[in-house]
Scaffold this motif. Structure first.
Motif, PDB file in Angstrom:
ATOM      1  N   GLU A 208       0.808  -1.212   0.000  1.00  0.00           N
ATOM      2  CA  GLU A 208       0.000   0.000   0.000  1.00  0.00           C
ATOM      3  C   GLU A 208       0.847   1.271   0.000  1.00  0.00           C
ATOM      4  O   GLU A 208       0.335   2.366  -0.218  1.00  0.00           O
ATOM      5  CB  GLU A 208      -0.965   0.019   1.188  1.00  0.00           C
ATOM      6  N   GLN A 209       2.150   1.125   0.233  1.00  0.00           N
ATOM      7  CA  GLN A 209       3.055   2.267   0.085  1.00  0.00           C
ATOM      8  C   GLN A 209       3.483   2.431  -1.384  1.00  0.00           C
ATOM      9  O   GLN A 209       4.488   3.090  -1.671  1.00  0.00           O
ATOM     10  CB  GLN A 209       4.289   2.062   0.967  1.00  0.00           C
ATOM     11  N   ALA A 210       2.693   1.854  -2.288  1.00  0.00           N
ATOM     12  CA  ALA A 210       2.961   1.903  -3.731  1.00  0.00           C
ATOM     13  C   ALA A 210       4.256   1.178  -4.085  1.00  0.00           C
ATOM     14  O   ALA A 210       5.011   1.600  -4.960  1.00  0.00           O
ATOM     15  CB  ALA A 210       2.973   3.342  -4.253  1.00  0.00           C
ATOM     16  N   ASN A 211       4.499   0.078  -3.386  1.00  0.00           N
ATOM     17  CA  ASN A 211       5.596  -0.825  -3.737  1.00  0.00           C
ATOM     18  C   ASN A 211       5.042  -1.978  -4.568  1.00  0.00           C
ATOM     19  O   ASN A 211       3.885  -2.371  -4.408  1.00  0.00           O
ATOM     20  CB  ASN A 211       6.259  -1.381  -2.474  1.00  0.00           C
ATOM     21  N   GLU A 212       5.873  -2.519  -5.429  1.00  0.00           N
ATOM     22  CA  GLU A 212       5.472  -3.676  -6.229  1.00  0.00           C
ATOM     23  C   GLU A 212       6.698  -4.486  -6.579  1.00  0.00           C
ATOM     24  O   GLU A 212       7.814  -3.992  -6.482  1.00  0.00           O
ATOM     25  CB  GLU A 212       4.709  -3.235  -7.488  1.00  0.00           C
ATOM     26  N   ALA A 213       6.492  -5.727  -7.005  1.00  0.00           N
ATOM     27  CA  ALA A 213       7.607  -6.591  -7.379  1.00  0.00           C
ATOM     28  C   ALA A 213       7.111  -7.668  -8.335  1.00  0.00           C
ATOM     29  O   ALA A 213       7.112  -8.853  -8.039  1.00  0.00           O
ATOM     30  CB  ALA A 213       8.247  -7.222  -6.146  1.00  0.00           C
ATOM     31  N   GLY A 214       6.660  -7.219  -9.507  1.00  0.00           N
ATOM     32  CA  GLY A 214       6.179  -8.146 -10.516  1.00  0.00           C
ATOM     33  C   GLY A 214       7.242  -8.492 -11.528  1.00  0.00           C
ATOM     34  O   GLY A 214       8.413  -8.134 -11.390  1.00  0.00           O
ATOM     35  N   THR A 215       6.817  -9.179 -12.595  1.00  0.00           N
ATOM     36  CA  THR A 215       7.711  -9.498 -13.712  1.00  0.00           C
ATOM     37  C   THR A 215       7.268  -8.801 -14.988  1.00  0.00           C
ATOM     38  O   THR A 215       7.888  -8.972 -16.037  1.00  0.00           O
ATOM     39  CB  THR A 215       7.709 -11.014 -13.996  1.00  0.00           C
ATOM     40  N   GLY A 216       6.190  -8.035 -14.930  1.00  0.00           N
ATOM     41  CA  GLY A 216       5.593  -7.470 -16.129  1.00  0.00           C
ATOM     42  C   GLY A 216       6.450  -6.418 -16.788  1.00  0.00           C
ATOM     43  O   GLY A 216       7.482  -5.984 -16.246  1.00  0.00           O
ATOM     44  N   PRO A 217       6.033  -5.946 -17.963  1.00  0.00           N
ATOM     45  CA  PRO A 217       6.844  -4.990 -18.712  1.00  0.00           C
ATOM     46  C   PRO A 217       6.928  -3.608 -18.086  1.00  0.00           C
ATOM     47  O   PRO A 217       7.789  -2.811 -18.450  1.00  0.00           O
ATOM     48  CB  PRO A 217       6.139  -4.932 -20.081  1.00  0.00           C
ATOM     49  N   TRP A 218       6.034  -3.308 -17.150  1.00  0.00           N
ATOM     50  CA  TRP A 218       5.980  -1.966 -16.571  1.00  0.00           C
ATOM     51  C   TRP A 218       6.182  -2.005 -15.070  1.00  0.00           C
ATOM     52  O   TRP A 218       5.668  -2.891 -14.383  1.00  0.00           O
ATOM     53  CB  TRP A 218       4.644  -1.299 -16.896  1.00  0.00           C
ATOM     54  N   MET A 219       6.916  -0.994 -14.568  1.00  0.00           N
ATOM     55  CA  MET A 219       7.104  -0.805 -13.138  1.00  0.00           C
ATOM     56  C   MET A 219       6.306   0.434 -12.700  1.00  0.00           C
ATOM     57  O   MET A 219       6.109   1.366 -13.483  1.00  0.00           O
ATOM     58  CB  MET A 219       8.582  -0.596 -12.802  1.00  0.00           C
ATOM     59  N   LEU A 220       5.875   0.425 -11.463  1.00  0.00           N
ATOM     60  CA  LEU A 220       5.161   1.568 -10.904  1.00  0.00           C
ATOM     61  C   LEU A 220       6.176   2.636 -10.514  1.00  0.00           C
ATOM     62  O   LEU A 220       6.989   2.440  -9.619  1.00  0.00           O
ATOM     63  CB  LEU A 220       4.344   1.137  -9.693  1.00  0.00           C
ATOM     64  N   GLU A 221       6.113   3.774 -11.202  1.00  0.00           N
ATOM     65  CA  GLU A 221       7.038   4.874 -10.903  1.00  0.00           C
ATOM     66  C   GLU A 221       6.478   5.810  -9.847  1.00  0.00           C
ATOM     67  O   GLU A 221       7.162   6.193  -8.900  1.00  0.00           O
ATOM     68  CB  GLU A 221       7.363   5.646 -12.175  1.00  0.00           C
ATOM     69  N   SER A 222       5.205   6.184 -10.003  1.00  0.00           N
ATOM     70  CA  SER A 222       4.600   7.068  -9.010  1.00  0.00           C
ATOM     71  C   SER A 222       3.090   6.911  -9.027  1.00  0.00           C
ATOM     72  O   SER A 222       2.507   6.422 -10.003  1.00  0.00           O
ATOM     73  CB  SER A 222       4.978   8.537  -9.264  1.00  0.00           C
ATOM     74  N   TYR A 223       2.491   7.331  -7.932  1.00  0.00           N
ATOM     75  CA  TYR A 223       1.050   7.161  -7.752  1.00  0.00           C
ATOM     76  C   TYR A 223       0.512   8.296  -6.892  1.00  0.00           C
ATOM     77  O   TYR A 223       0.976   8.511  -5.781  1.00  0.00           O
ATOM     78  CB  TYR A 223       0.782   5.813  -7.083  1.00  0.00           C
ATOM     79  N   THR A 224      -0.452   9.023  -7.447  1.00  0.00           N
ATOM     80  CA  THR A 224      -1.194  10.030  -6.703  1.00  0.00           C
ATOM     81  C   THR A 224      -2.648   9.594  -6.697  1.00  0.00           C
ATOM     82  O   THR A 224      -3.290   9.580  -7.752  1.00  0.00           O
ATOM     83  CB  THR A 224      -1.064  11.424  -7.348  1.00  0.00           C
ATOM     84  N   PRO A 225      -3.174   9.172  -5.535  1.00  0.00           N
ATOM     85  CA  PRO A 225      -4.514   8.573  -5.487  1.00  0.00           C
ATOM     86  C   PRO A 225      -5.575   9.428  -6.171  1.00  0.00           C
ATOM     87  O   PRO A 225      -5.608  10.655  -6.020  1.00  0.00           O
ATOM     88  CB  PRO A 225      -4.790   8.448  -3.984  1.00  0.00           C
ATOM     89  N   ASP A 226      -6.407   8.727  -6.943  1.00  0.00           N
ATOM     90  CA  ASP A 226      -7.537   9.335  -7.644  1.00  0.00           C
ATOM     91  C   ASP A 226      -7.120  10.450  -8.594  1.00  0.00           C
ATOM     92  O   ASP A 226      -7.946  11.252  -9.017  1.00  0.00           O
ATOM     93  CB  ASP A 226      -8.571   9.875  -6.639  1.00  0.00           C
ATOM     94  N   GLU A 227      -5.834  10.463  -8.950  1.00  0.00           N
ATOM     95  CA  GLU A 227      -5.374  11.500  -9.862  1.00  0.00           C
ATOM     96  C   GLU A 227      -4.494  10.953 -10.979  1.00  0.00           C
ATOM     97  O   GLU A 227      -4.782  11.165 -12.156  1.00  0.00           O
ATOM     98  CB  GLU A 227      -4.621  12.590  -9.093  1.00  0.00           C
ATOM     99  N   GLU A 228      -3.419  10.235 -10.620  1.00  0.00           N
ATOM    100  CA  GLU A 228      -2.467   9.855 -11.660  1.00  0.00           C
ATOM    101  C   GLU A 228      -1.627   8.658 -11.240  1.00  0.00           C
ATOM    102  O   GLU A 228      -1.238   8.515 -10.082  1.00  0.00           O
ATOM    103  CB  GLU A 228      -1.552  11.049 -11.951  1.00  0.00           C
ATOM    104  N   ILE A 229      -1.344   7.784 -12.223  1.00  0.00           N
ATOM    105  CA  ILE A 229      -0.406   6.670 -12.082  1.00  0.00           C
ATOM    106  C   ILE A 229       0.608   6.792 -13.209  1.00  0.00           C
ATOM    107  O   ILE A 229       0.226   7.011 -14.367  1.00  0.00           O
ATOM    108  CB  ILE A 229      -1.120   5.300 -12.159  1.00  0.00           C
TER     109      ILE A 229
END
Length: 546
Positions: A208-229
């Motif tokens: 929930e701190q906007a951490n992730e650890a997948g294998t997909g082509p995209w990584m989560l760079e930043s997240y502003t709730p209800d506004e932008e990913i």
């Protein structure tokens, strides 16, 4: 056969979401300002809305408008519209293609035993997680066991798994308690994502701190709730990258469909994922766009109370089925973007078949059946409920009322909040509504979900809100489910028999299967809608056409 103990637990979360009409979040308009950026960003990053600097001018950025807010970043718990992001950050063992066949993802191959009880998956070599760790069988076991042990979201889809074991470093074996099409579970849009073994040891707070650890082509760079990913490409992605692919994807959360259409027309975004049906013709006439139109796995039914007079009479239910102008309902409810349903399994979802019967609009036949049932002039009243949040139901409910009025049947339309509509329907059928409008889609890509959840005998009403019970029907679909993995042709034959029993018994009006349209600018290529992942758009295949 063992009944699916949690199969009906698609639950309030799922149906509440879909009943909310065009907005996946219940009250997006109530969000007046996002939380402070320092509390929500995954990592410091420049605001993507700024003018590009000299250093970033060469970056290729795909700009997207979407309604998909995030209810959780935990891949084990995800059961909502954040599936848009999960499907780009994480991967499952296998994918299900738009045509219902399967293709490798993290597993390169797989096989099932003759009795349908043992499934073995052989993993892809050389796959990296975003945290640098390497995919192996232990990582797969840890991911799925974490999801099962948490028991949240759609974790119940693994109910039939007795054990998961790493046979060797790159082989995973599932042993089941009953024959089951596990490929459909392993390819699910929920609860099937594989994460780094390091992440699998974390609790939900870490995600929930906007951490992730997948294998997909995209990584989560930043997240502003209800506004932008903001997503950025994972350079070590096993699928590789070409020069014409994008470097980043910036998704702006725009709840209003009309605003999304304006942004797309004005060139503010490259893709808009939720548009008013009224804009379909305008985009189709615009030479700067290619409009894709596809089947979805969503369909509308009107559940009839089979335990309450006069709808406990099959002839009355059949009469009502003949009285419905289905083409008008598709036109008004979906703006023409749909097709009359053949039973509760929509076109494109296993085990749909054109051999399943279908009622046609025939008022004279309806009058004959009513007279045969002892109601030559109608003369009775019915209460129809629908979710007040669902705009399509609001539009087409009056068509049902007016059609039945022509037969002398009075229909009271009673809009209710979805939670209240559902709660009333789960009570005593003798005191419940007569007609329950419902929009349904399956959690995994298998029509057994539709056929069982809405029509299998229940001791207490949950989603069988027509209160229908036919042991012959139950036996057919339960046997078909067991045969799906080992003898799909026989399974389909049994499913067709079962669906035609439903059409004959008419415990519901099978109204229409929905379709979706999406305008894509001509300067993009590679877009494809996959109905098995209805809340996801896959950004990796999308490229610049020139």
């Amino acid at each position: 056969m063992k009944r699916l103990p949690f199969f009906l637990l698609i639950g309030l979360l799922t149906l509440a979401l879909v009943q909310c009409g065009p907005k996946p979040t219940a009250t997006p308009e109530e969000t007046t300002a996002p939380p402070p950026a320092e509390e929500t960003e995954a990592a410091p990053t420049e605001e993507p809305t700024e003018e590009p600097t000299e250093a970033t001018a060469e970056l290729k950025i795909l700009r997207v408008a979407a309604t998909a807010s995030v209810t959780t970043w935990d891949p084990s718990a995800s059961f909502s519209t954040e599936a848009l992001y999960m499907a780009n950050i994480y991967e499952p063992l296998i994918w299900i293609r738009p045509d219902g066949t399967f293709e490798p993802a993290l597993a390169e191959s797989w096989e099932v035993s003759d009795d349908g009880l043992v499934w073995t998956f052989h993993l892809r070599e050389g796959v990296k997680f975003h945290d640098g760790s390497t995919l192996n069988a232990d990582a797969v076991v840890a991911s799925i066991e974490r999801t099962r042990e948490m028991g949240t979201g759609a974790a119940w889809i693994w109910w039939m798994v007795e054990s998961i074991e790493a046979v060797d470093d790159m082989t995973v074996r599932f042993t089941l308690s009953t024959p089951y099409p596990l490929d459909r579970v392993a390819a699910s849009t929920y609860a099937a994502w594989i994460m780094s073994p390091n992440a699998a040891e974390k609790d939900s707070d870490w995600f929930e701190q906007a951490n992730e650890a997948g294998t997909g082509p995209w990584m989560l760079e930043s997240y502003t709730p209800d506004e932008e990913i903001v997503l950025t490409r994972f350079e070590d992605y096993w699928g590789g990258w070409d020069d014409d692919q994008f470097d980043k994807v910036v998704i702006r959360i725009v709840p209003e469909q009309v605003v999304q259409a304006q942004m797309l027309e004005g060139g503010e975004v490259d893709l808009a994922l939720s548009l008013p049906v009224e804009t379909y013709e305008k985009f189709k006439a615009n030479p700067n766009f290619v409009v894709y139109e596809d089947d979805t796995l969503f369909n509308y039914v009107a559940l009839l109370n089979t335990q309450k007079e006069p709808l406990n009479n099959k002839l009355v239910r059949q009469a009502i089925a003949y009285a419905i102008p289905y083409e008008d309902i598709v036109e008004v409810g979906a703006g023409g973007l749909g097709q009359q349903a053949r039973g509760p399994v929509p076109h494109g979802l296993w085990p749909y078949s054109d051999e399943v019967g279908q009622y046609t609009y025939d008022p004279e036949k309806a009058r004959e059946l009513l007279a045969e049932a002892g109601y030559p002039d109608g003369g009775f009243s019915l209460v129809l409920t629908h979710a007040a949040e669902n705009l399509s139901e609001e539009r087409f409910a009056p068509i049902i009322r007016d059609a039945l009025a022509d037969l002398g049947i009075e229909v009271e339309i009673r809009p209710m909040l979805w939670s209240q509509q559902w709660e009333w329907a789960k009570g005593d059928p003798a005191e419940a509504q007569d007609i329950f409008l419902l929009l349904w889609w399956p959690t995994i890509s298998d029509g057994y979900d539709n056929l069982s959840s809405m029509f299998h005998c229940e001791d207490e009403p949950f989603f069988n809100l027509c209160y229908y019970c036919n042991p012959e029907y139950d036996e057919l679909i339960d046997t078909a489910l067991e045969l799906t993995a080992t003898d799909p042709e026989k399974a389909q034959e049994l499913y067709i028999q079962a669906m035609n029993i439903l059409v004959e018994d008419s415990p519901a009006l099978f109204l229409y299967d929905t379709r979706v349209f999406r305008p894509v600018p001509t300067y993009l290529t590679g877009y494809e809608y996959n109905p098995n992942y209805p809340f996801s758009t896959f950004f990796y295949p999308i490229r610049l056409a020139h």
